[in-house]
Write a protein that holds these residues in place. Structure first.
Motif, PDB file in Angstrom:
ATOM      1  N   THR A  30       0.627  -0.653  -0.306  1.00 54.09           N
ATOM      2  CA  THR A  30      -0.441   0.160   0.193  1.00 54.09           C
ATOM      3  C   THR A  30       0.983   1.424  -0.197  1.00 54.09           C
ATOM      4  OG1 THR A  30      -0.206  -0.572   2.090  1.00 54.09           O
ATOM      5  CG2 THR A  30      -1.944  -0.920   0.957  1.00 54.09           C
ATOM      6  N   TYR A  31       0.118   2.099  -0.259  1.00 58.89           N
ATOM      7  CA  TYR A  31       0.969   3.581  -0.647  1.00 58.89           C
ATOM      8  C   TYR A  31       0.228   4.608   0.504  1.00 58.89           C
ATOM      9  CZ  TYR A  31       3.492   1.089  -4.424  1.00 58.89           C
ATOM     10  OH  TYR A  31       4.148   0.103  -4.790  1.00 58.89           O
ATOM     11  N   ARG A  32      -0.984   4.644   1.277  1.00 58.73           N
ATOM     12  CA  ARG A  32      -1.944   5.563   0.898  1.00 58.73           C
ATOM     13  C   ARG A  32      -0.985   6.055   2.798  1.00 58.73           C
ATOM     14  NH1 ARG A  32      -3.866   9.979   3.354  1.00 58.73           N
ATOM     15  NH2 ARG A  32      -6.069  10.987   2.133  1.00 58.73           N
ATOM     16  N   GLU A  33      -0.101   7.360   3.393  1.00 61.84           N
ATOM     17  CA  GLU A  33       0.140   7.499   4.528  1.00 61.84           C
ATOM     18  C   GLU A  33      -0.558   8.314   5.049  1.00 61.84           C
ATOM     19  OE1 GLU A  33       3.485   9.030   3.888  1.00 61.84           O
ATOM     20  OE2 GLU A  33       4.356   7.979   2.363  1.00 61.84           O
ATOM     21  N   PRO A  34      -0.967   8.419   6.326  1.00 51.03           N
ATOM     22  CA  PRO A  34      -1.647   9.387   7.198  1.00 51.03           C
ATOM     23  C   PRO A  34      -1.220  10.553   7.399  1.00 51.03           C
ATOM     24  CG  PRO A  34      -0.216   7.273   8.328  1.00 51.03           C
ATOM     25  CD  PRO A  34       0.340   7.209   7.198  1.00 51.03           C
ATOM     26  N   TYR A  35      -2.195  11.458   8.224  1.00 46.70           N
ATOM     27  CA  TYR A  35      -0.847  12.640   7.682  1.00 46.70           C
ATOM     28  C   TYR A  35      -1.219  13.057   9.384  1.00 46.70           C
ATOM     29  CZ  TYR A  35      -1.826  17.847   8.722  1.00 46.70           C
ATOM     30  OH  TYR A  35      -1.539  19.493   8.660  1.00 46.70           O
ATOM     31  N   LEU A  36       0.259  12.988   9.515  1.00 46.72           N
ATOM     32  CA  LEU A  36       0.296  12.946  10.658  1.00 46.72           C
ATOM     33  C   LEU A  36       1.183  14.469  12.008  1.00 46.72           C
ATOM     34  CD1 LEU A  36       3.782  10.651  10.163  1.00 46.72           C
ATOM     35  CD2 LEU A  36       1.327  10.248  10.871  1.00 46.72           C
ATOM     36  N   LEU A  51      -1.774   6.304  19.726  1.00 51.72           N
ATOM     37  CA  LEU A  51      -0.788   5.592  19.549  1.00 51.72           C
ATOM     38  C   LEU A  51      -0.096   4.446  20.633  1.00 51.72           C
ATOM     39  CD1 LEU A  51       0.380   8.461  20.150  1.00 51.72           C
ATOM     40  CD2 LEU A  51       1.812   8.023  18.467  1.00 51.72           C
ATOM     41  N   ALA A  52      -0.708   2.890  20.146  1.00 48.08           N
ATOM     42  CA  ALA A  52      -0.179   1.588  20.414  1.00 48.08           C
ATOM     43  C   ALA A  52       1.239   1.089  20.747  1.00 48.08           C
ATOM     44  CB  ALA A  52      -1.472   0.347  19.667  1.00 48.08           C
ATOM     45  N   LEU A  61      -1.257   1.994  14.404  1.00 47.15           N
ATOM     46  CA  LEU A  61      -1.219   3.952  14.845  1.00 47.15           C
ATOM     47  C   LEU A  61      -3.512   4.120  14.450  1.00 47.15           C
ATOM     48  CD1 LEU A  61      -0.422   7.182  15.368  1.00 47.15           C
ATOM     49  CD2 LEU A  61       0.279   6.599  12.828  1.00 47.15           C
ATOM     50  N   LEU A  62      -3.455   5.184  15.315  1.00 47.51           N
ATOM     51  CA  LEU A  62      -5.000   5.240  14.982  1.00 47.51           C
ATOM     52  C   LEU A  62      -4.358   7.050  14.554  1.00 47.51           C
ATOM     53  CD1 LEU A  62      -8.692   4.753  15.011  1.00 47.51           C
ATOM     54  CD2 LEU A  62      -8.124   6.885  15.628  1.00 47.51           C
ATOM     55  N   SER A  63      -5.112   7.412  13.712  1.00 47.84           N
ATOM     56  CA  SER A  63      -5.853   9.763  13.538  1.00 47.84           C
ATOM     57  C   SER A  63      -6.649   9.553  13.179  1.00 47.84           C
ATOM     58  CB  SER A  63      -3.995   9.701  12.234  1.00 47.84           C
ATOM     59  OG  SER A  63      -4.179   8.678  10.900  1.00 47.84           O
ATOM     60  N   THR A  72     -19.649  17.062  11.078  1.00 45.92           N
ATOM     61  CA  THR A  72     -19.433  17.417   9.962  1.00 45.92           C
ATOM     62  C   THR A  72     -18.502  15.679  10.169  1.00 45.92           C
ATOM     63  OG1 THR A  72     -16.892  18.480  10.242  1.00 45.92           O
ATOM     64  CG2 THR A  72     -19.127  19.576   9.592  1.00 45.92           C
ATOM     65  N   MET A  73     -18.184  15.190   8.581  1.00 43.38           N
ATOM     66  CA  MET A  73     -17.406  14.223   8.755  1.00 43.38           C
ATOM     67  C   MET A  73     -16.605  13.498   8.913  1.00 43.38           C
ATOM     68  SD  MET A  73     -18.047  10.098   7.192  1.00 43.38           S
ATOM     69  CE  MET A  73     -19.259  10.950   6.400  1.00 43.38           C
ATOM     70  N   ALA A  74     -15.953  12.938   9.960  1.00 42.99           N
ATOM     71  CA  ALA A  74     -14.335  13.152  10.254  1.00 42.99           C
ATOM     72  C   ALA A  74     -13.950  11.526   9.490  1.00 42.99           C
ATOM     73  CB  ALA A  74     -14.139  12.187  11.656  1.00 42.99           C
ATOM     74  N   ASP A  75     -12.384  12.040   9.226  1.00 42.09           N
ATOM     75  CA  ASP A  75     -11.155  11.037   8.302  1.00 42.09           C
ATOM     76  C   ASP A  75     -10.805  10.438   9.126  1.00 42.09           C
ATOM     77  OD1 ASP A  75     -12.459  11.520   6.203  1.00 42.09           O
ATOM     78  OD2 ASP A  75     -10.275  12.852   5.519  1.00 42.09           O
ATOM     79  N   VAL A  76     -10.894   8.917   9.778  1.00 43.47           N
ATOM     80  CA  VAL A  76      -9.895   7.781  10.364  1.00 43.47           C
ATOM     81  C   VAL A  76      -8.898   6.657   9.327  1.00 43.47           C
ATOM     82  CG1 VAL A  76     -10.263   6.138  12.170  1.00 43.47           C
ATOM     83  CG2 VAL A  76     -11.909   7.672  11.713  1.00 43.47           C
TER      84      VAL A  76
END
Length: 294
Positions: A30-36, A51-52, A61-63, A72-76
């Motif tokens: 995969t290639y999609r990175e989380p926004y850090l 952070l686990a 990691l959950l962001s 509004t909608m939240a991105d997880v």
């Protein structure tokens, strides 16, 4: 396992997160990175990173990302180290994050994944009860290289300044219909001081006609919020702006470039292809049925 909850990542936490990203991408292809970064979250104080840890190792990691207020909608975005899956890590992270969303007025969310992951784990949707949104996006990429500055550019890029914001707000709201002038101003003012995001404006004949932000916190440099004013589109100016930014950034840091574009936006796909980007992966947003959101 312990879970640490923070609104922003420290330098050490960001480095550990990038190591986790690399391990997951190598295993899952995969290639999609989380926004850090938390810079553009609607709330700067709401916990955004979960952070686990097992001992001192970051195993999950959950962001959370929200660009609007309550309702509004939240991105997880959830990542679990390949060696620690099916051990309740993702469940524990979500159990920590969901009450935070609800307490801040967010009752709808979507999980970010990729088509390749769903193809490799065909039982995932049935097991989780999630549904794939039919509207997807491509992540496009340009490999790390030294990109030359275009020899003949009609305009030029430069960093965003506070004095630019007033002129840029109406252009920004015209380009992004879901943004109010107040939200656009707040977004642009936040873009100036952060060391994890660089924002450039495009100047043509001494007039601001576009801008683009670059998240430099991850493994690759991620382009977002890119636009050229409607009066100046279809003239190659968007491609020129992207190429100039690539030249400046590649001289500063040898990293790949990535960006997201909706699969049903052929005009944007053409701009990025002309700048040297190629389709890398298809990003899918997974939605919770209404009955499962609470």
């Amino acid at each position: 396992m312990t879970i640490t909850i923070v609104p922003n990542l420290s330098a050490a936490q960001r480095a550990a997160a990038n190591q986790l990203v690399a391990a997951v991408e190598a295993h899952d292809h995969t290639y999609r990175e989380p926004y850090l970064s938390n810079q553009f979250n609607f709330s700067l104080t709401m916990p955004s990173f979960f952070l686990a840890y097992r001992a001192d190792q970051l195993i999950g990691l959950l962001s959370l990302y929200t660009d609007g207020g309550a309702g509004t909608m939240a991105d997880v975005f959830v990542l679990v180290h390949p060696e620690c899956r099916r051990q309740g890590v993702a469940t524990a992270l979500w159990q920590a994050a969901k009450p935070v969303l609800l307490a801040n007025g967010y009752t709808e969310w979507e999980f970010i994944t990729e088509q390749v992951f769903l193809a490799d784990y065909p039982e995932f949707l049935a097991r989780t009860g999630l549904q794939a949104d039919p509207e997807t996006e491509y992540q496009m990429a340009a490999a790390a290289a030294q990109f030359p500055m275009p020899k003949q550019s009609p305009g030029r890029i430069r960093p965003l300044r506070a004095a630019d914001v007033a002129a840029l707000v109406p252009l920004y709201t015209a380009a992004f219909a879901d943004q109010t002038p107040a939200a656009a101003r707040n977004y642009l003012m936040r873009a100036i001081p952060d060391d994890q995001t660089l924002t450039y404006v495009y100047v043509l004949n001494q007039q601001l006609i576009g801008s683009c932000a670059v998240d430099i916190s991850g493994v690759s440099d991620y382009f977002f919020s890119l636009f050229i004013s409607a009066d100046y589109q279809n003239q190659g100016l968007g491609t020129d702006m992207v190429r100039q930014i690539m030249a400046v950034r590649s001289a500063a840091a040898p990293k790949a470039f990535t960006l997201g574009v909706e699969t049903n936006n052929p005009a944007a796909l053409h701009v990025y292809a002309n700048a040297g980007f190629k389709k890398q992966t298809e990003v899918v947003y997974l939605i919770c049925p209404k009955k499962n959101n609470h």
